[in-house]
Design a protein around this motif. Structure first.
Motif, short mmCIF file in Angstrom:
data_model
loop_
_atom_site.label_atom_id
_atom_site.label_comp_id
_atom_site.label_asym_id
_atom_site.label_seq_id
_atom_site.Cartn_x
_atom_site.Cartn_y
_atom_site.Cartn_z
N HIS A 137 33.64 40.59 15.90
CA HIS A 137 34.01 39.92 14.47
C HIS A 137 33.68 38.32 14.97
O HIS A 137 33.75 37.77 15.79
N TRP A 138 33.49 37.56 13.66
CA TRP A 138 33.35 36.34 13.64
C TRP A 138 34.34 35.48 13.12
O TRP A 138 34.60 34.19 13.10
N THR A 139 35.27 36.34 12.32
CA THR A 139 36.02 35.66 11.27
C THR A 139 37.57 35.94 11.75
O THR A 139 37.91 37.01 12.07
N GLU A 140 38.46 34.84 11.45
CA GLU A 140 39.86 35.28 11.73
C GLU A 140 40.55 34.25 10.41
O GLU A 140 40.63 32.98 10.73
N GLY A 141 40.95 34.80 9.70
CA GLY A 141 41.72 34.56 8.40
C GLY A 141 40.75 33.47 7.66
O GLY A 141 39.62 33.75 7.18
N ARG A 142 40.83 32.16 7.87
CA ARG A 142 40.33 31.03 7.19
C ARG A 142 39.18 30.39 8.06
O ARG A 142 38.67 29.48 7.59
N ILE A 143 38.95 31.01 9.20
CA ILE A 143 38.02 30.16 10.08
C ILE A 143 36.65 31.41 10.51
O ILE A 143 37.15 32.47 10.74
N THR A 144 35.70 30.90 10.51
CA THR A 144 34.58 31.78 10.67
C THR A 144 33.33 30.97 11.30
O THR A 144 33.52 29.91 11.88
N LEU A 145 32.49 31.78 12.00
CA LEU A 145 31.41 31.31 12.89
C LEU A 145 30.11 31.26 12.06
O LEU A 145 30.10 32.22 11.23
N LEU A 146 29.16 30.55 12.31
CA LEU A 146 27.85 30.63 11.82
C LEU A 146 26.77 30.15 12.58
O LEU A 146 26.86 29.41 13.51
N GLY A 147 25.55 30.70 12.57
CA GLY A 147 24.33 30.23 13.42
C GLY A 147 24.49 30.63 14.74
O GLY A 147 24.97 31.67 14.92
N ASP A 148 24.07 29.77 15.51
CA ASP A 148 24.12 29.92 16.99
C ASP A 148 25.58 30.25 17.48
O ASP A 148 25.71 31.02 18.56
N ALA A 149 26.69 29.70 16.79
CA ALA A 149 27.90 30.07 17.40
C ALA A 149 28.29 31.54 17.16
O ALA A 149 28.88 31.96 17.73
N ALA A 150 27.76 32.12 16.04
CA ALA A 150 28.00 33.30 15.81
C ALA A 150 27.10 34.42 16.44
O ALA A 150 27.42 35.52 16.85
N HIS A 151 25.91 34.01 16.34
CA HIS A 151 24.80 35.05 16.90
C HIS A 151 23.72 34.18 17.92
O HIS A 151 22.65 34.41 17.34
N PRO A 152 23.78 33.95 18.95
CA PRO A 152 22.85 33.21 19.78
C PRO A 152 22.05 34.35 20.18
O PRO A 152 22.44 35.30 20.49
N MET A 153 20.74 33.87 20.08
CA MET A 153 19.49 35.16 20.28
C MET A 153 18.45 34.46 21.13
O MET A 153 18.28 33.43 21.25
N VAL A 154 17.71 35.49 21.86
CA VAL A 154 16.57 35.11 22.61
C VAL A 154 15.64 34.41 21.62
O VAL A 154 15.25 34.82 20.62
N PRO A 155 15.09 33.16 21.93
CA PRO A 155 14.16 32.67 21.46
C PRO A 155 12.79 33.29 21.07
O PRO A 155 11.93 32.87 21.69
N ARG A 156 12.81 34.51 20.78
CA ARG A 156 11.60 35.17 20.25
C ARG A 156 11.79 35.56 18.76
O ARG A 156 12.64 35.99 18.48
N GLY A 157 10.41 35.59 18.23
CA GLY A 157 10.59 36.05 16.82
C GLY A 157 10.43 34.77 15.81
O GLY A 157 10.64 35.05 14.59
N SER A 158 10.83 33.73 16.34
CA SER A 158 10.56 32.37 15.33
C SER A 158 12.07 32.66 14.38
O SER A 158 11.85 32.38 13.27
#
Length: 412
Positions: A294-315
């Motif tokens: 999960h990314w979200t707890e109530g009124r707070i959520t994650l976005l971008g690299d904070a939510a889904h850091p990924m291997v830098p492949r695929g641009s």
């Protein structure tokens, strides 16, 4: 206690600034809280694929981006002997309604920052505001802010969005057990070099393979000097022990990785010379983290690299953050904050988890892996004897669909 905006965004990177523009476009008040005392054009090159440029074009930024980027014409694949494997047109050259841009990350950030300040006001991005924690009650969320002089402050909003990157403090608060990165066994070294145009002058090249050294090379600025040279971004990827830092701006040493590329003297590019002509080299471990539940707890959520850091492949890292912002803003415009954040997560968490997992196994450069394995890392006589065009197209199209930029997907 500062005046309360509707949305407080932690982080003035690509994801945070794009979200601010998306919110403003829908009439939702927001403020961006950035830890750095001043924003500088850091980093090197990234690619903006058509699903990202569609959103940025809708926000009125296409002309500003085109002025500082290279409009990519093709994606080309070569083995480590410089033999051509496959090329395909990209962006508008491939029939999309939107371009693909190769751009310096700092140029992209400044285009977004200028737009945010022009549209939302000079105080919309508050520098020297490091978000160190977040809390909430039934009616609002509150962030604790630390300043460089040691003082602290608090700000409340209807919603808090953590867009503060791979080292997100709010991610660690939500998921303290998920702090350790998952290392692939490969390091990457990155640099930019002023160099004469090669191939089409707008080609994104992937060459070699990880087991023996892989390169990604593409221009990110045109005509940077009187000789008409371009600023070329390059990434070298090799097996190596993981360094102890996960920082995009960690300096690297050419002697740590140049060995596998010393004989890459192709008729279209002298790769070791390109590497050695860079003013600066940065290193970064090729890491990601397992998708969160999960990314979200109530009124707070994650976005971008904070939510889904990924291997830098695929641009695709910046693109997925840009897509996050559009989806989140749209849900916030349609319903109450708690429901909106839940719907955002339901939409984007599964989609980005699939990209994270695909980047580990079959990103676009899996074409190089197939050639490396089928040839035994030897030159080939005819590429059709190694890999059929149908197989190559299938690998490429599968990734586009998973990442969300298949041509048919974007025309729906």
């Amino acid at each position: 206690m500062a005046t309360e905006p509707t949305v407080a965004i932690a982080g003035a990177g690509v994801g945070g600034l794009t979200l601010a523009l998306e919110l403003h476009d829908r009439g939702i008040e927001c403020v961006v809280l950035e830890a750095a005392p001043q924003l500088e054009p850091l980093g090197v090159g990234i690619n903006l694929l058509p699903h990202a440029t569609r959103n940025l074009s809708r926000l009125g930024l296409e002309d500003a981006l085109a002025a500082v980027a290279v409009t990519t014409a093709e994606s080309a694949f070569f083995n480590r002997f410089g033999q051509h494997i496959y090329s395909e047109p990209v962006g508008r050259h491939a029939g999309y309604a939107w371009p693909q841009f190769s751009i310096h990350r700092g140029d992209l950030q400044l285009v977004l920052l200028d737009a945010v300040r022009e549209r939302l006001g000079a105080d919309a991005v508050r520098l020297d505001h490091r978000v160190v924690s977040a809390s909430q009650d039934e009616d609002r969320a509150t962030v604790e802010i630390q300043h460089s002089d040691g003082s602290t402050d608090f700000l409340s909003a209807a919603v808090v969005v953590a867009a503060d990157g791979v080292h997100s403090t709010i991610r660690r608060q939500f998921h303290p057990e998920a702090a350790q990165p998952k290392y692939t066994g490969y390091m990457m070294w990155r640099g930019v070099t002023a160099w004469p145009p090669f191939l089409s002058g707008a080609s994104m090249v992937r060459a070699g393979w990880l087991a023996t050294g892989k390169m990604v090379m593409y221009p990110i600025r045109d005509a940077v000097d009187e000789q008409g040279r371009q600023l070329v971004n390059w990434v070298a990827e090799c097996e190596a022990p993981m360094r102890d830092k996960r920082d995009w701006n960690t300096p690297g040493l050419i002697e740590d990785f140049i060995g596998p590329f010393e004989d890459w003297h192709f008729d279209w590019l002298d790769v070791p010379a390109l590497i050695r002509a860079a003013d600066e080299v940065l290193e970064y471990p090729m890491v990601d983290q397992d998708p969160l539940d999960h990314w979200t707890e109530g009124r707070i959520t994650l976005l971008g690299d904070a939510a889904h850091p990924m291997v830098p492949r695929g641009s695709n890292g910046a693109a997925q953050a840009i897509l996050d912002g559009g989806v989140l803003a749209e849900h916030l415009a349609q319903t109450d904050p708690v429901t909106a954040l839940r719907r955002y997560e339901e939409s984007r968490l599964p989609a980005t988890a699939q990209v994270v997992l695909t980047n580990r196994k079959n990103p676009p450069d899996a074409i190089l892996r197939e050639v490396y394995e089928r040839t035994g890392d030897q030159p080939f006589d005819h590429i059709d004897d190694v890999l059929t065009r149908a197989e190559v197209v299938a690998l490429s199209d599968e990734y586009k669909t998973i990442a969300g930029f298949g041509k048919e997907q974007l025309t729906q």
